[in-house]
Design a protein around this motif. Structure first.
Motif, short mmCIF file in Angstrom:
data_model
loop_
_atom_site.label_atom_id
_atom_site.label_comp_id
_atom_site.label_asym_id
_atom_site.label_seq_id
_atom_site.Cartn_x
_atom_site.Cartn_y
_atom_site.Cartn_z
N ALA A 1 0.68 -1.24 0.05
CA ALA A 1 0.10 -0.16 -0.11
C ALA A 1 1.00 1.36 0.20
N ALA A 2 1.81 1.15 0.76
CA ALA A 2 2.77 2.65 0.80
C ALA A 2 3.38 2.60 -0.55
N LYS A 3 3.72 1.69 -1.18
CA LYS A 3 4.44 1.63 -2.76
C LYS A 3 3.44 2.30 -3.72
N LEU A 4 2.23 1.68 -3.46
CA LEU A 4 1.31 2.51 -4.28
C LEU A 4 0.94 3.71 -4.18
N GLU A 5 0.87 4.02 -2.79
CA GLU A 5 0.68 5.45 -2.62
C GLU A 5 2.01 6.31 -3.16
N ILE A 6 3.29 5.86 -3.05
CA ILE A 6 4.40 6.83 -3.52
C ILE A 6 4.06 6.77 -4.98
N TRP A 7 3.88 5.70 -6.00
CA TRP A 7 3.50 5.80 -7.35
C TRP A 7 2.34 6.72 -7.48
N GLY A 8 1.35 6.89 -6.88
CA GLY A 8 0.32 7.66 -7.08
C GLY A 8 0.79 9.14 -6.87
#
Length: 310
Positions: free
Chosen positions: A18-25
């Motif tokens: 979830a943290a990686k997806l947030e960074i990509w977002g």
């Protein structure tokens, strides 16, 4: 199998999915923001560089350009200076914009009041689809209707050729009406319900509540809707070009043929050579349009900020 303290520490420090997806977002959003800002700056820079060439390369006086009444870039006057006076087009654009806004505002606010305050059920079901239908009609269709209906009617009623400020105002009035109506309805819906309830509890009638409370509370939003409609009218090209007459002359009455900034641009930009005085003068008109669009946006932001402070 028991994990070592080093392995446990590594797993705790490792970012979750979830943290990686947030960074990509965030990266995607920031990249899109940069691209949009770069496109806006590039457009403004390109139009400004082309529009200012009239004054820097061709040495046309800025005041003569803004205040001159004669527009014929291919001809020079007795002093050897090109006739690139844009005042008649600026006046024509402002006349059509202001008149169409003055005519559309009462209809738009009245429609919004009917949909939200008087008959929010049946009124919204009937008028909302009609408003959305008007938004979806292409500009060229409005122009053909104006050419076939409004111009002959103006000619038969007021005389003249039928082409002019009045015909352009009638066409633009219908074109900006759905925009102003939709934004006015949103402004009325944003007024808290307890404003109405408190007014009615004090003994005010429905019309007194609408006039004294709802409309006054929604004034910043209504003003924003009107200015937004004026911005739409100021930049409209095709429909106005078909009914205004395209005569770059100072209008002396509403039924005289006239021209706007957009009509002169659309008719002349394809008939000039890039880099010539004629082409640079048209880019200067485009720069005036861009500046006015920025002014309209600034006014909208100021009105919105004032409404939030209240």
């Amino acid at each position: 199998m028991t994990k070592s303290p080093e392995q446990l520490e590594h797993e705790l420090k490792r970012r979750s999915k979830a943290a990686k997806l947030e960074i990509w977002g965030r990266v995607v959003s920031f990249t899109a923001l940069i691209i949009i800002a770069a496109v806006v700056v590039a457009i403004i820079g390109f139009v400004a560089s082309k529009g200012l060439a009239t004054f820097t390369t061709n040495h046309v006086n800025l005041w003569s350009f803004l205040s001159g009444k004669d527009w014929n870039p291919s001809i020079t006057d007795a002093h050897g200076k090109p006739e690139v006076g844009a005042l008649s087009m600026i006046v024509g654009s402002f006349l059509i914009t202001i008149l169409s806004a003055l005519v559309a505002t009462p209809f738009a606010i009245g429609t919004a009041v009917f949909m939200n305050e008087i008959s929010p059920g049946k009124g919204a079901k009937i008028l909302q689809p009609v408003t959305e239908l008007l938004v979806g009609i292409p500009s060229v269709v409005y122009g053909f209707i104006g050419l076939s209906v409004i111009v002959p009617f103006t000619r038969a009623t007021f005389g003249g050729s039928g082409f002019g400020i009045l015909s352009g105002t009638c066409v633009l009035f219908v074109m900006i009406l759905p925009t102003v109506t939709s934004m006015s309805a949103d402004a009325l819906r944003a007024v808290p319900r307890y404003y109405r309830e408190a007014s009615l509890a004090l003994g005010a009638t429905q019309w007194q509540t609408i006039y004294k409370v709802v409309l006054r509370a929604a004034t910043p939003g209504l003003m924003t809707a009107v200015v937004f409609g004026m911005a739409r009218a100021f930049g409209e090209a095709l429909a106005v070009q078909m009914v205004v007459g395209n005569a770059a002359l100072m209008p002396h009455s509403l039924v005289d043929p006239a021209a706007t900034l957009t009509s002169v641009l659309t008719t002349g930009i394809g008939n000039t050579v890039m880099g010539s005085l004629q082409n640079n003068a048209l880019w200067s008109l485009a720069l005036v349009l861009l500046v006015m669009s920025l002014v309209f946006n600034l006014i909208i932001r100021l009105i919105g900020r004032k409404g939030r402070l209240q």
